[in-house]
Design a protein around this motif. Sequence first.
Motif, mmCIF file in Angstrom:
data_model
loop_
_atom_site.group_PDB
_atom_site.id
_atom_site.type_symbol
_atom_site.label_atom_id
_atom_site.label_comp_id
_atom_site.label_asym_id
_atom_site.label_seq_id
_atom_site.Cartn_x
_atom_site.Cartn_y
_atom_site.Cartn_z
ATOM 1 N N ASP A 175 0.723 -1.685 0.057
ATOM 2 C CA ASP A 175 0.196 -0.132 0.360
ATOM 3 C C ASP A 175 1.079 0.962 0.594
ATOM 4 O O ASP A 175 0.532 1.806 -0.274
ATOM 5 C CB ASP A 175 -1.062 -0.256 1.106
ATOM 6 C CG ASP A 175 -2.432 1.220 1.144
ATOM 7 O OD1 ASP A 175 -2.384 1.283 0.024
ATOM 8 O OD2 ASP A 175 -3.153 1.055 2.301
ATOM 9 N N MET A 176 2.364 0.922 1.064
ATOM 10 C CA MET A 176 3.418 2.197 1.149
ATOM 11 C C MET A 176 3.795 2.023 -0.367
ATOM 12 O O MET A 176 3.924 3.811 -0.797
ATOM 13 C CB MET A 176 3.959 2.269 1.588
ATOM 14 C CG MET A 176 4.807 3.683 2.481
ATOM 15 S SD MET A 176 4.032 4.966 2.265
ATOM 16 C CE MET A 176 3.371 4.829 3.821
ATOM 17 N N ALA A 177 4.122 1.320 -0.254
ATOM 18 C CA ALA A 177 4.602 1.161 -2.472
ATOM 19 C C ALA A 177 4.030 1.925 -3.191
ATOM 20 O O ALA A 177 3.756 2.928 -3.540
ATOM 21 C CB ALA A 177 5.251 -0.218 -2.898
ATOM 22 N N ASN A 178 2.939 1.977 -3.326
ATOM 23 C CA ASN A 178 1.409 2.498 -4.120
ATOM 24 C C ASN A 178 1.314 3.525 -4.067
ATOM 25 O O ASN A 178 1.370 4.346 -4.958
ATOM 26 C CB ASN A 178 0.130 1.196 -3.440
ATOM 27 C CG ASN A 178 -1.298 1.959 -4.117
ATOM 28 O OD1 ASN A 178 -1.393 2.538 -5.280
ATOM 29 N ND2 ASN A 178 -2.108 1.534 -3.608
ATOM 30 N N ALA A 179 1.833 4.098 -3.241
ATOM 31 C CA ALA A 179 1.751 5.089 -2.898
ATOM 32 C C ALA A 179 2.864 6.055 -3.145
ATOM 33 O O ALA A 179 2.481 7.258 -3.861
ATOM 34 C CB ALA A 179 1.345 6.178 -1.506
ATOM 35 N N ILE A 190 12.789 3.664 -0.724
ATOM 36 C CA ILE A 190 11.236 4.680 0.134
ATOM 37 C C ILE A 190 10.620 4.064 1.255
ATOM 38 O O ILE A 190 10.677 5.068 1.800
ATOM 39 C CB ILE A 190 11.370 5.687 -0.978
ATOM 40 C CG1 ILE A 190 10.980 6.754 -0.728
ATOM 41 C CG2 ILE A 190 10.742 5.158 -2.816
ATOM 42 C CD1 ILE A 190 10.569 7.884 -1.693
ATOM 43 N N THR A 191 10.138 2.946 0.458
ATOM 44 C CA THR A 191 8.361 2.539 1.262
ATOM 45 C C THR A 191 9.364 2.043 2.741
ATOM 46 O O THR A 191 8.998 2.566 3.464
ATOM 47 C CB THR A 191 8.699 1.474 0.843
ATOM 48 O OG1 THR A 191 8.009 2.109 -1.062
ATOM 49 C CG2 THR A 191 7.062 1.244 1.200
ATOM 50 N N SER A 192 10.862 1.562 2.980
ATOM 51 C CA SER A 192 10.916 1.091 4.274
ATOM 52 C C SER A 192 11.195 2.669 5.198
ATOM 53 O O SER A 192 10.800 2.460 5.957
ATOM 54 C CB SER A 192 12.736 0.826 4.159
ATOM 55 O OG SER A 192 13.594 1.239 3.546
ATOM 56 N N ARG A 193 11.561 3.462 3.842
ATOM 57 C CA ARG A 193 11.869 5.297 4.992
ATOM 58 C C ARG A 193 10.677 5.836 5.157
ATOM 59 O O ARG A 193 10.597 6.016 6.774
ATOM 60 C CB ARG A 193 12.984 5.997 4.285
ATOM 61 C CG ARG A 193 14.337 5.741 4.136
ATOM 62 C CD ARG A 193 14.940 6.570 2.442
ATOM 63 N NE ARG A 193 15.532 7.524 3.214
ATOM 64 C CZ ARG A 193 15.260 8.416 2.025
ATOM 65 N NH1 ARG A 193 15.770 8.259 1.274
ATOM 66 N NH2 ARG A 193 15.061 9.492 2.855
ATOM 67 N N PHE A 194 9.795 5.280 4.506
ATOM 68 C CA PHE A 194 8.586 5.812 5.418
ATOM 69 C C PHE A 194 7.728 5.089 6.283
ATOM 70 O O PHE A 194 7.159 5.591 7.227
ATOM 71 C CB PHE A 194 7.199 6.152 3.868
ATOM 72 C CG PHE A 194 7.424 7.494 3.477
ATOM 73 C CD1 PHE A 194 6.383 8.395 2.729
ATOM 74 C CD2 PHE A 194 8.291 7.556 1.880
ATOM 75 C CE1 PHE A 194 6.354 9.861 2.168
ATOM 76 C CE2 PHE A 194 8.549 8.852 1.226
ATOM 77 C CZ PHE A 194 7.507 10.285 1.722
ATOM 78 N N LEU A 195 8.267 3.956 5.886
ATOM 79 C CA LEU A 195 7.682 2.943 7.180
ATOM 80 C C LEU A 195 8.637 2.909 8.159
ATOM 81 O O LEU A 195 7.926 1.929 8.752
ATOM 82 C CB LEU A 195 7.281 1.404 6.560
ATOM 83 C CG LEU A 195 6.385 1.412 5.609
ATOM 84 C CD1 LEU A 195 5.836 -0.170 4.892
ATOM 85 C CD2 LEU A 195 4.427 2.146 5.784
ATOM 86 N N LEU A 196 9.522 3.789 8.262
ATOM 87 C CA LEU A 196 10.211 3.660 9.561
ATOM 88 C C LEU A 196 10.685 2.526 10.044
ATOM 89 O O LEU A 196 10.988 1.981 10.944
ATOM 90 C CB LEU A 196 10.565 3.780 10.715
ATOM 91 C CG LEU A 196 10.186 5.022 11.742
ATOM 92 C CD1 LEU A 196 10.767 6.400 11.179
ATOM 93 C CD2 LEU A 196 10.319 4.834 12.850
#
Length: 438
Positions: free
Chosen positions: A130-134, A298-304
């Motif tokens: 979902d985050m990768a989606n965004a 970048i997904t891992s960074r947004f998800l901490l």
Amino acid sequence: MTSQASETAATAAIAGSTSRLANGAHRHLSGCFRVWIISQSAIRCPPSRIGYGWQAEHGRRQHSRLNRRSSSACHSDAYLTERNTEESRRAWWQNVAIGSHDTVDDMDVAVFVMDRTADFGLAAVLEVFDMANALRGELEPAPEPWTVHVVSVSDTARTGRGHLVPALPLSRLTVDLDLMIVPAVNAIDASELIDLVSDPANQLVLQRISEAAERGVHLAAACTGTFFLAESGALDGSRATTSWWLGPAFRRRYPNVDVQEGHILCRDKLVTTAGAVLSHLDLALSLVAAQSPALAEITSRFLLIGHRHSQIEFAVPEVIARGDSLVAAFERWVRDHISKQFRLADAARSLGVTVRSLQRATQGEIGMAPRDFVDEIRLERATQLLRTTSLTVDAVAAKVGYQNASTLRTLFRRRRNRTIAEIRSSPLSWEAAPASLQ
């Protein structure tokens, strides 16, 4: 609801989303992993999640998969060109929502749910996509989209916490899957888990997994979900990992699998496996990274999501030794003599066995030699002392049976890939929180 009414509702939902696009949200909403939770009659989409790419869909997906991989670059170029303007971007978003996918090449992923599926595992996998989606729109060029289907043997599954999840029965799935993910189930005890995977009620689950493997679908699982892959035979001849405390039971039941429970993630042939509960995040990110390392980063960074070096540093030796009486007795003996220098012959004599018997027991049960197991017990205790006391490194080394600090430092670098300074200066996240100012 009629088809026309459904499309009208979908169009209304899109109108709301396109207004947000005009307000600057388009970079996060354009070009996304389409995550669908599919029931028997229609796709259920929580409207509140549309900002993260959960999209309404009526009817069955219709798009050509002919020569998908050979033409993927061409499809991506056309897809990017079509979205050069705000007008075309809105048109593209509407096409996605009402089921037109002719210009978008994608990867089809099934997340297999069953009764007792672990809520966190399922949520973690879906949230990563979902985050990768965004975030796909942040990259130039944008990675190809994925379509994520939540599937089961029937049209619903009840999670371990009792939540009812609508799903698409695998027998009704009409697309060719590229990937199938099996999240964990709620069963922490090895004997309970083995009873679960061998229960005749789950035979159809194993059959569906085996059929996917025979078709060349890439299989992935984390934590207790790895037992379902192994029970189906899909892991035979492959390297795999599982939750660290389940390693001994996994090794005994599935001798044809090269289990390496020290690893957080294992990739081999057409299977990817991950360790304990939080490893669902690592599993999902690795699958995103297979298509786009930049998107996974970048997904891992947004998800901490930070870097965890290995599972072995979290393992509790006392727990993994419990399944074999000799190994458990050896573990207790080592702890009782942890500050002393001793030979394996001393331990074997005290336990009434030969050194060779001790070697066979530890290798067969926990996959390591007795000397390595001794080092793991000493390192676990040293880690506790380094994090919870102000003892010098020399003092810590002496308390865990090493004559000098250099030996301890060498072992940490070799077995943990970390220095003592890193161990001591990196408290656990809840320990690092600032104190309240009162």
